[in-house]
Design a protein around this motif. Structure first.
Motif, PDB file in Angstrom:
ATOM      1  N   LYS A   1       2.044   7.131  -6.540  1.00  0.00           N
ATOM      2  CA  LYS A   1       1.046   8.163  -6.835  1.00  0.00           C
ATOM      3  C   LYS A   1       1.600   9.558  -6.539  1.00  0.00           C
ATOM      4  O   LYS A   1       1.488  10.467  -7.360  1.00  0.00           O
ATOM      5  CB  LYS A   1      -0.193   7.901  -5.966  1.00  0.00           C
ATOM      6  CG  LYS A   1      -1.494   8.217  -6.655  1.00  0.00           C
ATOM      7  CD  LYS A   1      -2.631   7.553  -5.913  1.00  0.00           C
ATOM      8  CE  LYS A   1      -3.755   8.558  -5.715  1.00  0.00           C
ATOM      9  NZ  LYS A   1      -4.757   8.072  -4.774  1.00  0.00           N
ATOM     10  N   THR A   2       2.240   9.673  -5.394  1.00  0.00           N
ATOM     11  CA  THR A   2       2.755  10.995  -4.997  1.00  0.00           C
ATOM     12  C   THR A   2       3.866  11.449  -5.942  1.00  0.00           C
ATOM     13  O   THR A   2       3.900  12.603  -6.374  1.00  0.00           O
ATOM     14  CB  THR A   2       3.299  10.937  -3.548  1.00  0.00           C
ATOM     15  OG1 THR A   2       2.350  10.256  -2.764  1.00  0.00           O
ATOM     16  CG2 THR A   2       3.553  12.316  -2.993  1.00  0.00           C
TER      17      THR A   2
ATOM     18  N   LYS B   1       1.251   4.313  -2.731  1.00  0.00           N
ATOM     19  CA  LYS B   1       1.141   5.732  -2.350  1.00  0.00           C
ATOM     20  C   LYS B   1       2.372   6.510  -2.849  1.00  0.00           C
ATOM     21  O   LYS B   1       2.253   7.625  -3.365  1.00  0.00           O
ATOM     22  CB  LYS B   1       1.007   5.846  -0.825  1.00  0.00           C
ATOM     23  CG  LYS B   1       0.729   7.258  -0.374  1.00  0.00           C
ATOM     24  CD  LYS B   1       0.441   7.318   1.098  1.00  0.00           C
ATOM     25  CE  LYS B   1      -1.059   7.259   1.374  1.00  0.00           C
ATOM     26  NZ  LYS B   1      -1.383   7.401   2.794  1.00  0.00           N
TER      27      LYS B   1
ATOM     28  N   LYS C   1       0.844  -1.206   0.000  1.00  0.00           N
ATOM     29  CA  LYS C   1       0.000   0.000   0.000  1.00  0.00           C
ATOM     30  C   LYS C   1       0.878   1.255   0.000  1.00  0.00           C
ATOM     31  O   LYS C   1       0.632   2.201  -0.746  1.00  0.00           O
ATOM     32  CB  LYS C   1      -0.874   0.011   1.270  1.00  0.00           C
ATOM     33  CG  LYS C   1      -2.333  -0.266   0.965  1.00  0.00           C
ATOM     34  CD  LYS C   1      -3.142  -0.441   2.228  1.00  0.00           C
ATOM     35  CE  LYS C   1      -3.490   0.884   2.907  1.00  0.00           C
ATOM     36  NZ  LYS C   1      -4.159   0.665   4.208  1.00  0.00           N
TER      37      LYS C   1
END
Ligand SMILES: Nc1ncnc2c1ncn2[C@@H]1O[C@H](COP(=O)(O)OP(=O)(O)OP(=O)(O)O)[C@@H](O)[C@H]1O
Ligand SMILES: [Mg+2]
Length: 349
Positions: A63-64, A60, A56
């Motif tokens: 994505k960031t 993240k 997970k």
């Protein structure tokens, strides 16, 4: 993108705010950041206890970073080779000589390799293992195809192997052939990417931590290509050499040539070439050379290696692989391959 650095990426990663349940992540767990031709890969060290959370976290991070840097792709991968290496080291310390103990009673080790995928390595490995068995050899089969182990399916074997009192893996048994595959040791949904060092320790452990007993011949089914697994096998197992299998098309032959070149570089002897899917037998009994003629034979001649023989494209071969029972294959092709191989090879028996 071209001048973004590892340090900058790491700095951005450190700034990512995490939810409470993801707080086990620290930037120390970033094992590597590789930037290559506009692509970014971030390796995160995971264990079986935290991989779900770290998966997970990885998403993240992806994505960031996608918002902050202009890369062609950004991917996170989970790795856990450190854990495996530690197991290796611990075992080494406990009992140095234990390392190759299991292999000491194995007289011959032969790798089945190819440059290209899907040319019939596993089919050859399984079927010649059975042919050797029929000739009263004590046979073992090691599936070193970390990415796509197919031996369990081809021999209809499943389950997890047990350990004996010396903590060695008890291999599975197919009619007397001792079989071990990474497929038995993996959880099917295991998300860990089997990168170089992981491949290395997994193959080493399978070879060295299995209770092979006395074997005349151990056949190693290799993954396709010329990568980590090939190097690991060639450097860690006392191989007699490799049998290279190819189909007759020139693309496959070129890849076979590359595989042979790679093995020669790491001092592994080429025991010969087998040509698979060489021809098709028509209903009237005549042969059709669908993929060209004598490609394997000519390559063997060119490279001055032994040409072991050819195997036709035969529906029975495919059906028997799917059935998971090579003993049912009535064709004699693989017996002929074994006989031809035995004539020219110097096995220690
Ligand atoms: N001579 C043959 N006749 C018919 N089918 C064959 C023959 N050889 C192999 N096959 C079939 O081709 C497919 C690929 O064979 P196999 O899995 O042995 O290749 P591989 O080189 O081990 O592949 P990978 O590189 O993915 O490990 C299988 O379905 C197998 O049953
Ligand atoms: Mg295979």
């Amino acid at each position: 993108m071209s001048n973004i650095s590892k340090e900058e990426i790491l700095k951005l990663v450190k700034e990512i705010s995490l939810d409470k349940d993801e707080s086990i992540f620290s930037s120390d767990l970033i094992e590597d950041i590789v930037i290559k031709e506009g692509h970014v890969q971030i390796s995160i060290f995971a264990t079986k206890d935290n991989f779900q959370i770290l998966e997970k976290v990885g998403k993240k991070i992806e994505k960031t970073l996608k918002k902050s840097i202009n890369a062609l792709s950004i991917t996170s991968v989970l790795t856990n080779h450190i854990e495996s290496n530690q197991v290796d080291q611990k075992d080494d310390q406990v009992d140095q000589k234990d390392d190759n103990e299991s292999l000491k009673k194995v007289k011959n080790i032969i790798a089945i390799a190819s440059g290209k995928g899907g040319v019939g390595k596993s089919t050859l490995a399984v079927n010649i293992a059975y042919s050797f068995l029929k000739q009263n050899f004590k046979v073992g089969l090691l599936d070193a195809d970390i990415h796509g182990p197919s031996i369990p399916h081809m021999l209809n074997l499943e389950g997890k192997p047990e350990l004996n009192e010396n903590r060695k893996i008890i291999p599975f048994d197919y009619k007397g052939i001792k079989v071990i595959s990474i497929g038995f040791l993996l959880n099917e949904d295991q998300p860990v990417i089997w990168r170089g060092p992981m491949v290395h320790s997994a193959i080493k452990q399978m070879a060295q931590d299995t209770d092979w007993g006395n074997l005349d011949i151990l056949i190693v089914d290799m993954p396709p290509g010329t990568g980590d697994a090939q190097i690991t096998v060639s450097q860690n197992l006392p191989l007699n050499g490799a049998i290279v299998i190819s189909t007759p098309q020139s693309v496959a032959l070129n890849d076979a040539k590359k595989a042979i070149g790679m093995f020669e570089k790491v001092d592994v002897k080429i025991l010969g070439i087998v040509e698979n899917m060489s021809y098709f037998i028509l209903p009237d009994g005549s042969k059709e050379d669908i993929f060209g003629k004598d490609g394997g034979k000519n390559l063997a001649k060119e490279l001055k290696v032994n040409f072991i023989g050819s195997i036709p494209l035969d529906k029975e071969i495919r059906l028997n692989s799917d059935l998971g029972d090579p003993s049912k294959l009535e064709e004699k092709y693989f017996d002929e391959i074994v006989n031809s191989f035995l004539k020219n090879s110097k096995l220690k028996i």
